[in-house]
Write a protein that holds these residues in place. Sequence first.
Motif, PDB file in Angstrom:
ATOM      1  N   ALA A 193       0.835  -1.205   0.000  1.00  0.00           N
ATOM      2  CA  ALA A 193       0.000   0.000   0.000  1.00  0.00           C
ATOM      3  C   ALA A 193       0.871   1.257   0.000  1.00  0.00           C
ATOM      4  CB  ALA A 193      -0.918  -0.005   1.221  1.00  0.00           C
ATOM      5  N   LEU A 194       1.913   1.246   0.829  1.00  0.00           N
ATOM      6  CA  LEU A 194       2.821   2.399   0.871  1.00  0.00           C
ATOM      7  C   LEU A 194       3.454   2.651  -0.488  1.00  0.00           C
ATOM      8  CD1 LEU A 194       4.780   2.212   4.257  1.00  0.00           C
ATOM      9  CD2 LEU A 194       3.405   4.113   3.415  1.00  0.00           C
ATOM     10  N   THR A 195       3.954   1.573  -1.107  1.00  0.00           N
ATOM     11  CA  THR A 195       4.592   1.702  -2.415  1.00  0.00           C
ATOM     12  C   THR A 195       3.622   2.283  -3.439  1.00  0.00           C
ATOM     13  OG1 THR A 195       6.025  -0.182  -1.939  1.00  0.00           O
ATOM     14  CG2 THR A 195       5.758   0.413  -4.255  1.00  0.00           C
ATOM     15  N   THR A 196       2.376   1.817  -3.389  1.00  0.00           N
ATOM     16  CA  THR A 196       1.368   2.300  -4.350  1.00  0.00           C
ATOM     17  C   THR A 196       1.032   3.760  -4.105  1.00  0.00           C
ATOM     18  OG1 THR A 196       0.471   0.045  -4.389  1.00  0.00           O
ATOM     19  CG2 THR A 196      -0.883   1.776  -5.349  1.00  0.00           C
ATOM     20  N   PHE A 197       0.907   4.141  -2.843  1.00  0.00           N
ATOM     21  CA  PHE A 197       0.645   5.551  -2.539  1.00  0.00           C
ATOM     22  C   PHE A 197       1.804   6.437  -3.018  1.00  0.00           C
ATOM     23  CE2 PHE A 197      -2.469   4.325   0.976  1.00  0.00           C
ATOM     24  CZ  PHE A 197      -3.561   4.847   0.306  1.00  0.00           C
ATOM     25  N   GLU A 198       3.008   5.938  -2.856  1.00  0.00           N
ATOM     26  CA  GLU A 198       4.174   6.705  -3.311  1.00  0.00           C
ATOM     27  C   GLU A 198       4.164   6.862  -4.830  1.00  0.00           C
ATOM     28  OE1 GLU A 198       7.273   4.485  -1.492  1.00  0.00           O
ATOM     29  OE2 GLU A 198       6.943   5.386   0.493  1.00  0.00           O
ATOM     30  N   GLN A 199       3.717   5.805  -5.545  1.00  0.00           N
ATOM     31  CA  GLN A 199       3.566   5.925  -6.999  1.00  0.00           C
ATOM     32  C   GLN A 199       2.545   7.012  -7.338  1.00  0.00           C
ATOM     33  OE1 GLN A 199       3.225   1.274  -7.586  1.00  0.00           O
ATOM     34  NE2 GLN A 199       3.276   2.264  -9.576  1.00  0.00           N
ATOM     35  N   ALA A 200       1.469   7.021  -6.588  1.00  0.00           N
ATOM     36  CA  ALA A 200       0.420   8.020  -6.830  1.00  0.00           C
ATOM     37  C   ALA A 200       0.958   9.429  -6.580  1.00  0.00           C
ATOM     38  CB  ALA A 200      -0.787   7.740  -5.936  1.00  0.00           C
ATOM     39  N   GLU A 201       1.749   9.577  -5.530  1.00  0.00           N
ATOM     40  CA  GLU A 201       2.316  10.895  -5.230  1.00  0.00           C
ATOM     41  C   GLU A 201       3.280  11.353  -6.326  1.00  0.00           C
ATOM     42  OE1 GLU A 201       2.296  11.667  -0.463  1.00  0.00           O
ATOM     43  OE2 GLU A 201       3.788  10.238  -1.192  1.00  0.00           O
ATOM     44  N   LYS A 202       4.040  10.416  -6.887  1.00  0.00           N
ATOM     45  CA  LYS A 202       4.943  10.771  -7.987  1.00  0.00           C
ATOM     46  C   LYS A 202       4.153  11.263  -9.187  1.00  0.00           C
ATOM     47  CE  LYS A 202       8.683   7.571  -6.783  1.00  0.00           C
ATOM     48  NZ  LYS A 202       9.367   6.306  -7.151  1.00  0.00           N
ATOM     49  N   GLN A 203       2.985  10.662  -9.406  1.00  0.00           N
ATOM     50  CA  GLN A 203       2.190  11.016 -10.580  1.00  0.00           C
ATOM     51  C   GLN A 203       1.352  12.268 -10.365  1.00  0.00           C
ATOM     52  OE1 GLN A 203       0.308   7.644 -12.309  1.00  0.00           O
ATOM     53  NE2 GLN A 203      -1.000   8.828 -13.678  1.00  0.00           N
ATOM     54  N   PHE A 204       0.810  12.424  -9.153  1.00  0.00           N
ATOM     55  CA  PHE A 204      -0.146  13.514  -8.921  1.00  0.00           C
ATOM     56  C   PHE A 204       0.359  14.568  -7.938  1.00  0.00           C
ATOM     57  CE2 PHE A 204      -2.696   9.739  -9.995  1.00  0.00           C
ATOM     58  CZ  PHE A 204      -3.364  10.227 -11.112  1.00  0.00           C
ATOM     59  N   GLY A 205       1.535  14.335  -7.339  1.00  0.00           N
ATOM     60  CA  GLY A 205       2.053  15.281  -6.367  1.00  0.00           C
ATOM     61  C   GLY A 205       1.498  14.990  -4.977  1.00  0.00           C
ATOM     62  N   PRO A 206       1.958  15.710  -3.946  1.00  0.00           N
ATOM     63  CA  PRO A 206       1.495  15.470  -2.571  1.00  0.00           C
ATOM     64  C   PRO A 206      -0.008  15.702  -2.438  1.00  0.00           C
ATOM     65  CG  PRO A 206       3.437  16.891  -2.608  1.00  0.00           C
ATOM     66  CD  PRO A 206       2.968  16.786  -4.024  1.00  0.00           C
ATOM     67  N   LEU A 207      -0.661  14.779  -1.749  1.00  0.00           N
ATOM     68  CA  LEU A 207      -2.104  14.879  -1.520  1.00  0.00           C
ATOM     69  C   LEU A 207      -2.377  14.637  -0.042  1.00  0.00           C
ATOM     70  CD1 LEU A 207      -3.307  12.776  -4.576  1.00  0.00           C
ATOM     71  CD2 LEU A 207      -3.598  15.236  -4.311  1.00  0.00           C
ATOM     72  N   ASP A 208      -3.253  15.449   0.525  1.00  0.00           N
ATOM     73  CA  ASP A 208      -3.516  15.359   1.960  1.00  0.00           C
ATOM     74  C   ASP A 208      -4.045  13.983   2.365  1.00  0.00           C
ATOM     75  OD1 ASP A 208      -2.755  17.944   2.054  1.00  0.00           O
ATOM     76  OD2 ASP A 208      -4.775  18.789   2.237  1.00  0.00           O
ATOM     77  N   GLU A 209      -5.002  13.477   1.615  1.00  0.00           N
ATOM     78  CA  GLU A 209      -5.601  12.197   1.984  1.00  0.00           C
ATOM     79  C   GLU A 209      -4.586  11.063   1.900  1.00  0.00           C
ATOM     80  OE1 GLU A 209      -8.537  11.640   3.410  1.00  0.00           O
ATOM     81  OE2 GLU A 209      -8.700  13.820   3.416  1.00  0.00           O
ATOM     82  N   VAL A 210      -3.686  11.163   0.935  1.00  0.00           N
ATOM     83  CA  VAL A 210      -2.634  10.152   0.815  1.00  0.00           C
ATOM     84  C   VAL A 210      -1.715  10.222   2.029  1.00  0.00           C
ATOM     85  CG1 VAL A 210      -0.601   9.425  -0.493  1.00  0.00           C
ATOM     86  CG2 VAL A 210      -2.719  10.015  -1.688  1.00  0.00           C
ATOM     87  N   SER A 211      -1.338  11.432   2.413  1.00  0.00           N
ATOM     88  CA  SER A 211      -0.484  11.598   3.590  1.00  0.00           C
ATOM     89  C   SER A 211      -1.163  11.040   4.831  1.00  0.00           C
ATOM     90  CB  SER A 211      -0.151  13.077   3.802  1.00  0.00           C
ATOM     91  OG  SER A 211       0.672  13.551   2.775  1.00  0.00           O
ATOM     92  N   PHE A 212      -2.472  11.307   4.958  1.00  0.00           N
ATOM     93  CA  PHE A 212      -3.219  10.826   6.119  1.00  0.00           C
ATOM     94  C   PHE A 212      -3.243   9.296   6.155  1.00  0.00           C
ATOM     95  CE2 PHE A 212      -7.068  10.044   8.644  1.00  0.00           C
ATOM     96  CZ  PHE A 212      -6.791  10.843   9.747  1.00  0.00           C
ATOM     97  N   LYS A 213      -3.443   8.688   4.988  1.00  0.00           N
ATOM     98  CA  LYS A 213      -3.482   7.227   4.947  1.00  0.00           C
ATOM     99  C   LYS A 213      -2.103   6.623   5.180  1.00  0.00           C
ATOM    100  CE  LYS A 213      -7.646   6.717   2.165  1.00  0.00           C
ATOM    101  NZ  LYS A 213      -8.258   6.280   0.894  1.00  0.00           N
TER     102      LYS A 213
END
Length: 603
Positions: A193-213
Amino acid sequence: MNRFAATTLLLLGLLLAGPGYAQQPADKETPAADTKPRKLSRKERKELARRAEVDAARQQVRELSEKDREMSESFFVEGVKYVLLEDYNKGLERLLKAYALNPTNAAINYKIAETNLLSGNLKDATNFAQVAVKLDPKNAYYYLLLAQIYSSQKQYDQAAKVYTSLIRDVPDSGYYLFNLADLYMAQGKLNEALTTFEQAEKQFGPLDEVSFKKQQIYLKQNNLDKALQEGEALIASNPDEIRYVLAQAEMYATNNRFPDAIRVAEKALKQDPDNPQARMILADIYRQQNNKPESDKQIKLAFESPALDVDEKVRILVDYIKQLPNPALEKIALDLADITTRIHPKEAKAFSVAGDIQTITEHKEQARDNYLKAIRLDNTKFQIWQQVVLIDAELNQIDSLLRHTDRALELFPNQAPLWYYNGVAQLLKKQPVKGVKALEYGRKLSTDNPELLAQIDTQLGDAYHELKEYAKSDAAYEAALTFDANNAQALNNYSYFLSMRGEKLEKAKEMAGKLVKQFPTNDTYLDTYAWVLYKLKDYTGARQNLEKALKTSSDATIIEHYGDVLFQLGEKELAMAEWQKAKKAGGASALIDRKIKDKKLYE
């Protein structure tokens, strides 16, 4: 050779020759014949297999006639209509007819899969969804349905593979990384899950909900430092978002980082001075630090805020109730109850819970007032009516008991306890006929409650005695004693009334003696036993028990009985003195004046 055979040989020759190439003899000097073919990678093999499946599906395509196409579309539209109406059987019937005419239509396969999912047929849903994806591998909705079907069957690994394929094969599908990450979290695959969220951040930039999760994942991994880092980053990037500040303070507090927790909670209060959650966090921290004055101050400030939901306040007050009675908690519990009723004057539950706290802390009259306020706001809760009636009985306020039971019985006519207390009130108001009526009705409703039934029988024994229906009185007492042979009220009243009637005196002596043995200092029971002995002409025994009773009692009846016993023993002057004491005490029998005037015993 006939014409058919010649044609067959020609087709075989073309097939053997291979498409587009004529067979040529091998060049003896070419070393390729001796070279081993290169092994395909796993990725290449999977891609070839996928292409083969798609090709196979496409080979099934046949040209539809215009009529078949129209019929297929008609069945499809009609099937979708029934699915929208949640008539899945009819919907599936039409969709399958559309499928029979056009089996390689991706949309038809998709809709059949969706309908099977809705109707619970997960096996067919899986099969049709897989075909839909193969037929149209660029349609994101088909992947999403297949992933949902797998998830419904708890086949999370398969669902994750579908999301992975969707993200890889369908353009502009990167935002489904969030779905994939959530799926990993649900499975407990935190690293994935962490790896996938990090992929999402690379693509879309920092997101609050991602940081919270991510913060929640770090907490589950017991990586407190990382979780706190994410929290501080959230606060820094969202300085006006107080929920992140509160979450961070809560995290510090939960992990006993109290100075940091206080710092962050106070930061929240600078943004919102009335924030009740920040106050609650501080109250809990100070409580754990044994700083009771500051803890009480903070929780009171939290309760003063209307933003703290009344249900949350009630939940907290119920926690206090579980710890009461406790002198250290009584004042704060009472104060919080008062604040709750003041801040939420239209909430019945606020007054009800306040009444509960006041009942436990022996503030009975205040408790009853709050229960009655709760009833004015909502009179449908039997338990609150019951509390009011119990307090009336405990305070011996008979008029209130009668009034409140009458009102409650209009709403709850099938509640036996209300009939019991109404009957008791009627008896105490010297209305035995009404009392018997209420008690007998309550008795019919108490067949499944033997303890209450015994209490009713005891009261019926008293009531029927008052009405001089002695056979019914005795039967009621016997019924009560059958359930509980040690029923003190039944033993006492039954034996006393028998002695007054001069009947079954040995039985009365046995019952009264049993009571005195159990309660050797109870003046009422000693008086009853003495009076039974008096009726049996055992005046010495009666005197001994009455003298024990008078050590703790100044009751006129007991004093008068003592005078009667002394008279029977020939001590007439002493008897006169006791009769005069009884008259002065108030509450002696109607014969006391004649006894004193005539200096004679009347019974």
